[in-house]
Enzyme design. Sequence first.
Site, PDB file in Angstrom:
ATOM      1  N   HIS A 166     -29.777 -48.689  11.895  1.00 60.94           N
ATOM      2  CA  HIS A 166     -30.283 -48.276  10.410  1.00 60.94           C
ATOM      3  C   HIS A 166     -30.332 -49.550   9.696  1.00 60.94           C
ATOM      4  O   HIS A 166     -30.714 -49.522   8.513  1.00 60.94           O
ATOM      5  CB  HIS A 166     -29.671 -47.143   9.764  1.00 60.94           C
ATOM      6  CG  HIS A 166     -29.971 -45.916  10.565  1.00 60.94           C
ATOM      7  ND1 HIS A 166     -30.794 -44.937   9.931  1.00 60.94           N
ATOM      8  CD2 HIS A 166     -29.502 -45.218  11.602  1.00 60.94           C
ATOM      9  CE1 HIS A 166     -30.828 -43.875  10.801  1.00 60.94           C
ATOM     10  NE2 HIS A 166     -30.074 -44.002  11.814  1.00 60.94           N
ATOM     11  N   ASP A 373     -32.126 -55.108   3.302  1.00 57.65           N
ATOM     12  CA  ASP A 373     -31.862 -53.607   3.512  1.00 57.65           C
ATOM     13  C   ASP A 373     -32.611 -53.559   4.580  1.00 57.65           C
ATOM     14  O   ASP A 373     -33.928 -53.852   4.982  1.00 57.65           O
ATOM     15  CB  ASP A 373     -32.447 -52.932   2.330  1.00 57.65           C
ATOM     16  CG  ASP A 373     -31.704 -51.790   1.956  1.00 57.65           C
ATOM     17  OD1 ASP A 373     -31.198 -51.163   2.968  1.00 57.65           O
ATOM     18  OD2 ASP A 373     -31.718 -51.030   0.965  1.00 57.65           O
TER      19      ASP A 373
HETATM   20  P1  ADP Z   1     -28.595 -47.067   2.106  1.00 56.18           P
HETATM   21  O1  ADP Z   1     -28.524 -46.051   3.417  1.00 56.18           O
HETATM   22  O2  ADP Z   1     -28.140 -48.330   2.334  1.00 56.18           O
HETATM   23  O3  ADP Z   1     -27.705 -46.252   0.978  1.00 56.18           O
HETATM   24  P2  ADP Z   1     -31.074 -46.137   1.375  1.00 56.18           P
HETATM   25  O4  ADP Z   1     -32.092 -46.225   0.015  1.00 56.18           O
HETATM   26  O5  ADP Z   1     -31.951 -46.120   2.682  1.00 56.18           O
HETATM   27  O6  ADP Z   1     -29.922 -46.853   1.233  1.00 56.18           O
HETATM   28  O7  ADP Z   1     -30.595 -44.497   1.134  1.00 56.18           O
HETATM   29  C1  ADP Z   1     -29.994 -44.152   0.066  1.00 56.18           C
HETATM   30  C2  ADP Z   1     -29.929 -42.627  -0.214  1.00 56.18           C
HETATM   31  O8  ADP Z   1     -28.965 -42.323  -0.990  1.00 56.18           O
HETATM   32  C3  ADP Z   1     -31.169 -42.124  -0.780  1.00 56.18           C
HETATM   33  O9  ADP Z   1     -31.531 -40.939  -0.188  1.00 56.18           O
HETATM   34  C4  ADP Z   1     -31.122 -41.774  -2.375  1.00 56.18           C
HETATM   35  O10 ADP Z   1     -31.649 -40.861  -2.954  1.00 56.18           O
HETATM   36  C5  ADP Z   1     -29.532 -41.713  -2.291  1.00 56.18           C
HETATM   37  N1  ADP Z   1     -28.752 -42.127  -3.352  1.00 56.18           N
HETATM   38  C6  ADP Z   1     -28.657 -43.289  -3.847  1.00 56.18           C
HETATM   39  N2  ADP Z   1     -27.826 -43.334  -4.993  1.00 56.18           N
HETATM   40  C7  ADP Z   1     -27.691 -42.079  -5.327  1.00 56.18           C
HETATM   41  C8  ADP Z   1     -26.961 -41.558  -6.370  1.00 56.18           C
HETATM   42  N3  ADP Z   1     -26.294 -42.302  -7.365  1.00 56.18           N
HETATM   43  N4  ADP Z   1     -26.617 -40.144  -6.125  1.00 56.18           N
HETATM   44  C9  ADP Z   1     -27.139 -39.434  -5.454  1.00 56.18           C
HETATM   45  N5  ADP Z   1     -27.893 -40.109  -4.210  1.00 56.18           N
HETATM   46  C10 ADP Z   1     -27.962 -41.158  -4.247  1.00 56.18           C
HETATM   47  C1  G6P Z   2     -26.232 -46.999   5.284  1.00 56.31           C
HETATM   48  C2  G6P Z   2     -25.616 -47.083   6.758  1.00 56.31           C
HETATM   49  C3  G6P Z   2     -25.329 -45.710   7.187  1.00 56.31           C
HETATM   50  C4  G6P Z   2     -24.154 -45.442   6.401  1.00 56.31           C
HETATM   51  C5  G6P Z   2     -24.532 -45.048   4.663  1.00 56.31           C
HETATM   52  C6  G6P Z   2     -23.498 -44.998   3.660  1.00 56.31           C
HETATM   53  O1  G6P Z   2     -27.142 -46.126   5.254  1.00 56.31           O
HETATM   54  O2  G6P Z   2     -26.826 -47.427   7.384  1.00 56.31           O
HETATM   55  O3  G6P Z   2     -24.451 -45.605   8.855  1.00 56.31           O
HETATM   56  O4  G6P Z   2     -23.721 -43.841   6.599  1.00 56.31           O
HETATM   57  O5  G6P Z   2     -25.146 -46.353   4.471  1.00 56.31           O
HETATM   58  O6  G6P Z   2     -22.461 -45.568   3.942  1.00 56.31           O
HETATM   59  P1  G6P Z   2     -20.799 -44.864   4.388  1.00 56.31           P
HETATM   60  O7  G6P Z   2     -20.073 -46.079   4.756  1.00 56.31           O
HETATM   61  O8  G6P Z   2     -20.522 -44.087   3.121  1.00 56.31           O
HETATM   62  O9  G6P Z   2     -21.146 -43.883   5.475  1.00 56.31           O
END
Ligand code: ADP
Ligand code: G6P
Length: 474
Positions: A166, A373
């Site tokens: 991912h 990202d």
């Molecule tokens: P990552 O996987 O690195 O966190 P992504 O953008 O792919 O980045 O996914 C982030 C997910 O977390 C999204 O579904 C987003 O809506 C959710 N998210 C991000 N910030 C918040 C927040 N403050 N509260 C709830 N959900 C959140």
């Molecule tokens: C990214 C990573 C996931 C991970 C998520 C939240 O999306 O690719 O593997 O689950 O971040 O991070 P955390 O360390 O809280 O699982």
Amino acid sequence: MSRLLIVSNRLPVTVHADQGDVSVVPSAGGLVTALRGPHERHGGLWLGWPGDLAQLTEEQRREVEERLDQLGAVPVHLTSAEVSRYYDGFSNSVLWPLFHYLVEKLHLDARQDWESYREVNERFADAIASRYRPGDRVWIHDYQLTLVPAMLRRRIPDARIGFFLHIPFPAAEVFRILPWREQVLRGMLGADVVGFHTTAYRYHFVYSAARVLGLDPDLETLAYEGRRVRLGAYPVSIDVDEFVRLARDEEVRAEARRIRESAKGRKIVLGVDRLDYTKGIPRRMLAIERFLEREPELRSKVRFIQLAVPTREKVDAYADFRRVVNELVGRINGSYGTLDDIPIHFLHRSMPMAGVVALYLAADVMMVTPLRDGMNLVCKEYVASRIDDTGALVLSEFAGAAAELIEALQVNPHDIDAVASTIQRALVMSPSEQRVRMQALRRRVVTHDAHRWSHRFLNDLERASGAAPAVGAV
Ligand code: ADP
Ligand code: G6P
């Protein structure tokens, strides 16, 4: 009947224990967002870490396990030493920064963390093997579990195994820094299908496998230890219908109106991220500062909202980073705030999806400016929620999503001046330009949704050679 066994470090829910109170809350992050749909549709099992259950009483533990069981979630428990070495240490202080090109954040001496990573990956392989039934498809996810495919292959040679990464797979020149590069490549190559978000990440993987293991480079299939490992680019996405449903919901729309009213006619520029140093938040703040400095007449016409979900708080690099963000927000609000308002509203918390969508609906401009990202789902969520084709998306060219979302205003997040100018450009974009761009973005997000992502990957897994045919496959 063929089942789908999803395996990831984090389960779709996380257990939090706080002074005797226990809560089971939805987990945050792109991986969980993307896999919820396939898990619900296929009705198999999801194996992963449920969070720290050490403080729970026997009764609380039983209740939590019952709840997990109802969700089809199988807990793989970690000790606190393993959380510190496998999760905080090797996964999040070695692989995470290295794969995001942030070499200066690498842990210096990670040998013990590596040992723990290996042991925990073995434990995941044992947990899968003990649940496995002939014909099951096993789909292992992400950088925390790169060794599991090969470990499972040793236990069940004819298992049908998929692995999806991912996060970015970095250029070979960066990947080769990893002292355990060979083990990580061999671990991933235990799968029948290895998936990446973009063709660029797949290329980096193939080139690394050629350099480090001497394999013949082929972008589609690698011949490895008598098997053929299929490689694919599958851009992950979101459940679009769910965002459209929320965007039409009367309560969500009322909340969006309330957010807009409280901005008193100001345009809203939004950021939504885990508070992670890869997300480019400090540079985004510097660009906002530059914009405020350059555009005195717009100062009273814009409100910036940054929603930041707490994440990986025990890892030093994250604690240092939080301080940097707090200081920047304080400095900018100190310089440009008035008795009536402050420019940046910084919310450090998680929020239910309905609240996040209300923010998406209220925002005139969405800023998604990570330094790197793997994909980034926030930008796709914003686009899916803008059902009236308004709004402007500012998107980093270093997000995997940039390869698909070409009608966004793309920026280099390191170029503070350019990001400041793009904020200005997004704020004054005409409604007709917004519509043309947003319609094109929406078309792409709607046709390439999470359903299609998992379908394409699982189809390839079904057809993959080198594994026994599945029984009654879906
Ligand atoms: P990552 O996987 O690195 O966190 P992504 O953008 O792919 O980045 O996914 C982030 C997910 O977390 C999204 O579904 C987003 O809506 C959710 N998210 C991000 N910030 C918040 C927040 N403050 N509260 C709830 N959900 C959140
Ligand atoms: C990214 C990573 C996931 C991970 C998520 C939240 O999306 O690719 O593997 O689950 O971040 O991070 P955390 O360390 O809280 O699982």
